[in-house]
Design a protein around this motif. Structure first.
Motif, PDB file in Angstrom:
ATOM      1  N   ALA A   1      15.219 -59.993  20.738  1.00 14.50           N
ATOM      2  CA  ALA A   1      13.934 -59.288  20.704  1.00 14.50           C
ATOM      3  C   ALA A   1      13.792 -58.394  21.927  1.00 14.50           C
ATOM      4  O   ALA A   1      13.310 -57.261  21.821  1.00 14.50           O
ATOM      5  N   VAL A   2      14.223 -58.886  23.082  1.00 15.81           N
ATOM      6  CA  VAL A   2      14.147 -58.068  24.300  1.00 15.81           C
ATOM      7  C   VAL A   2      14.950 -56.782  24.092  1.00 15.81           C
ATOM      8  O   VAL A   2      14.455 -55.682  24.375  1.00 15.81           O
ATOM      9  N   ARG A   3      16.173 -56.902  23.595  1.00 12.18           N
ATOM     10  CA  ARG A   3      17.011 -55.712  23.347  1.00 12.18           C
ATOM     11  C   ARG A   3      16.336 -54.757  22.368  1.00 12.18           C
ATOM     12  O   ARG A   3      16.349 -53.543  22.559  1.00 12.18           O
ATOM     13  N   ALA A   4      15.763 -55.297  21.314  1.00 18.16           N
ATOM     14  CA  ALA A   4      15.111 -54.453  20.300  1.00 18.16           C
ATOM     15  C   ALA A   4      13.919 -53.707  20.898  1.00 18.16           C
ATOM     16  O   ALA A   4      13.730 -52.511  20.636  1.00 18.16           O
ATOM     17  N   TYR A   5      13.123 -54.389  21.709  1.00 16.73           N
ATOM     18  CA  TYR A   5      11.965 -53.731  22.311  1.00 16.73           C
ATOM     19  C   TYR A   5      12.394 -52.657  23.306  1.00 16.73           C
ATOM     20  O   TYR A   5      11.810 -51.570  23.347  1.00 16.73           O
TER      21      TYR A   5
ATOM     22  N   MET B   1      18.482 -54.020  10.169  1.00 15.46           N
ATOM     23  CA  MET B   1      18.543 -52.747   9.450  1.00 15.46           C
ATOM     24  C   MET B   1      17.858 -51.611  10.208  1.00 15.46           C
ATOM     25  O   MET B   1      17.603 -50.564   9.634  1.00 15.46           O
ATOM     26  N   GLY B   2      17.506 -51.849  11.465  1.00 16.88           N
ATOM     27  CA  GLY B   2      16.869 -50.808  12.268  1.00 16.88           C
ATOM     28  C   GLY B   2      15.367 -50.722  12.117  1.00 16.88           C
ATOM     29  O   GLY B   2      14.740 -49.817  12.681  1.00 16.88           O
ATOM     30  N   ILE B   3      14.768 -51.638  11.389  1.00 15.50           N
ATOM     31  CA  ILE B   3      13.316 -51.596  11.174  1.00 15.50           C
ATOM     32  C   ILE B   3      12.571 -51.812  12.485  1.00 15.50           C
ATOM     33  O   ILE B   3      11.603 -51.116  12.779  1.00 15.50           O
ATOM     34  N   GLY B   4      13.021 -52.768  13.298  1.00 13.11           N
ATOM     35  CA  GLY B   4      12.348 -53.052  14.560  1.00 13.11           C
ATOM     36  C   GLY B   4      12.344 -51.852  15.492  1.00 13.11           C
ATOM     37  O   GLY B   4      11.317 -51.514  16.081  1.00 13.11           O
TER      38      GLY B   4
ATOM     39  N   LYS C   1       9.335 -47.084  17.694  1.00 12.76           N
ATOM     40  CA  LYS C   1       9.279 -45.636  17.923  1.00 12.76           C
ATOM     41  C   LYS C   1       8.095 -44.981  17.219  1.00 12.76           C
ATOM     42  O   LYS C   1       7.560 -43.986  17.694  1.00 12.76           O
ATOM     43  N   MET C   2       7.661 -45.536  16.093  1.00 10.58           N
ATOM     44  CA  MET C   2       6.522 -44.989  15.351  1.00 10.58           C
ATOM     45  C   MET C   2       5.184 -45.463  15.926  1.00 10.58           C
ATOM     46  O   MET C   2       4.166 -44.813  15.758  1.00 10.58           O
ATOM     47  N   LEU C   3       5.196 -46.578  16.603  1.00 13.71           N
ATOM     48  CA  LEU C   3       3.963 -47.208  17.069  1.00 13.71           C
ATOM     49  C   LEU C   3       3.146 -46.368  18.050  1.00 13.71           C
ATOM     50  O   LEU C   3       1.928 -46.265  17.881  1.00 13.71           O
ATOM     51  N   PRO C   4       3.742 -45.726  19.070  1.00  9.55           N
ATOM     52  CA  PRO C   4       2.906 -44.991  20.027  1.00  9.55           C
ATOM     53  C   PRO C   4       2.030 -43.911  19.390  1.00  9.55           C
ATOM     54  O   PRO C   4       0.834 -43.833  19.698  1.00  9.55           O
ATOM     55  N   ALA C   5       2.585 -43.101  18.517  1.00  4.45           N
ATOM     56  CA  ALA C   5       1.788 -42.038  17.884  1.00  4.45           C
ATOM     57  C   ALA C   5       0.662 -42.636  17.041  1.00  4.45           C
ATOM     58  O   ALA C   5      -0.469 -42.146  17.057  1.00  4.45           O
ATOM     59  N   TYR C   6       0.962 -43.709  16.326  1.00  7.35           N
ATOM     60  CA  TYR C   6      -0.048 -44.359  15.506  1.00  7.35           C
ATOM     61  C   TYR C   6      -1.177 -44.914  16.380  1.00  7.35           C
ATOM     62  O   TYR C   6      -2.358 -44.723  16.089  1.00  7.35           O
TER      63      TYR C   6
ATOM     64  N   VAL D   1       9.572 -59.160  11.415  1.00  7.97           N
ATOM     65  CA  VAL D   1      10.289 -58.397  10.391  1.00  7.97           C
ATOM     66  C   VAL D   1      10.909 -59.443   9.483  1.00  7.97           C
ATOM     67  O   VAL D   1      11.551 -60.394   9.964  1.00  7.97           O
ATOM     68  N   ASP D   2      10.708 -59.300   8.188  1.00  7.51           N
ATOM     69  CA  ASP D   2      11.208 -60.281   7.239  1.00  7.51           C
ATOM     70  C   ASP D   2      12.693 -60.548   7.473  1.00  7.51           C
ATOM     71  O   ASP D   2      13.475 -59.623   7.725  1.00  7.51           O
ATOM     72  N   ALA D   3      13.090 -61.808   7.416  1.00  7.44           N
ATOM     73  CA  ALA D   3      14.474 -62.209   7.684  1.00  7.44           C
ATOM     74  C   ALA D   3      15.462 -61.419   6.830  1.00  7.44           C
ATOM     75  O   ALA D   3      16.549 -61.065   7.295  1.00  7.44           O
TER      76      ALA D   3
END
Length: 168
Positions: A124-128, A89-92, A97-102, A82-84
């Motif tokens: 990153a661990v927390r975000a995932y 901003m919640g993008i990760g 959350k959008m990835l599984p359906a896609y 994700v761009d620095a």
């Protein structure tokens, strides 16, 4: 809203502006490196937020050939950036959350998504985890930057058995 844009090897200009913080490069690499090392089993995507390209990732269709912990029907998530200027901003989380359906739509035979994330990258661990991945508690020792957590996310239910009716 987060959307995904499939990329071809000629699409570097669409994502060339994506850069992580310098201390994150050891974990994700750079966009240029991702385009310099294409593989036939890896699909590249831009992450878009309201039409703006804000990130990048790759889906590895042959992940289990390198990572024995992943089943043959598992996909690998790689090179997530994700761009620095857009981090925090919640993008990760929205991305996860959008990835599984896609992935269910575009990779219907896949049952799970796997990734490894460096032990020195707790953010990153927390975000995932926040995005729906489960830390398996296992470590992969083959990472370029040291030991890594093994994380997974189911993409579809593999059993229809009702656990409440199972005698045990």
């Amino acid at each position: 809203m987060i959307t995904f844009l499939p990329l071809t090897p000629d699409d570097l200009p669409r994502v060339a502006h994506i850069a992580v913080h310098p201390e994150q490069v050891v974990f994700s690499g750079t966009i240029q490196e991702a385009f310099d090392t294409p593989t036939p089993d890896m699909d590249a995507y831009a992450i878009q937020q309201d039409g703006d390209v804000v990130g990048f990732f790759r889906i590895d269709r042959a992940y289990s050939q390198i990572h024995s912990f992943a089943p043959p029907t598992g996909l690998g998530l790689r090179t997530v950036m994700v761009d620095a200027n857009r981090q925090g901003m919640g993008i990760g989380g929205s991305f996860c959350k959008m990835l599984p359906a896609y992935l269910q739509e575009h990779y219907p035979d896949a049952c799970s998504l796997w990734l490894t994330v460096n032990l020195r990258n707790p953010g990153a661990v927390r975000a995932y985890v926040k995005g729906g991945f489960v830390d398996t508690g296992e470590h992969w020792l083959g990472g370029d930057a040291g030991p890594q957590h093994i994380m997974k996310m189911p993409l579809r239910v593999t059993s229809t058995a009702n656990p409440l009716t199972h005698a045990g």
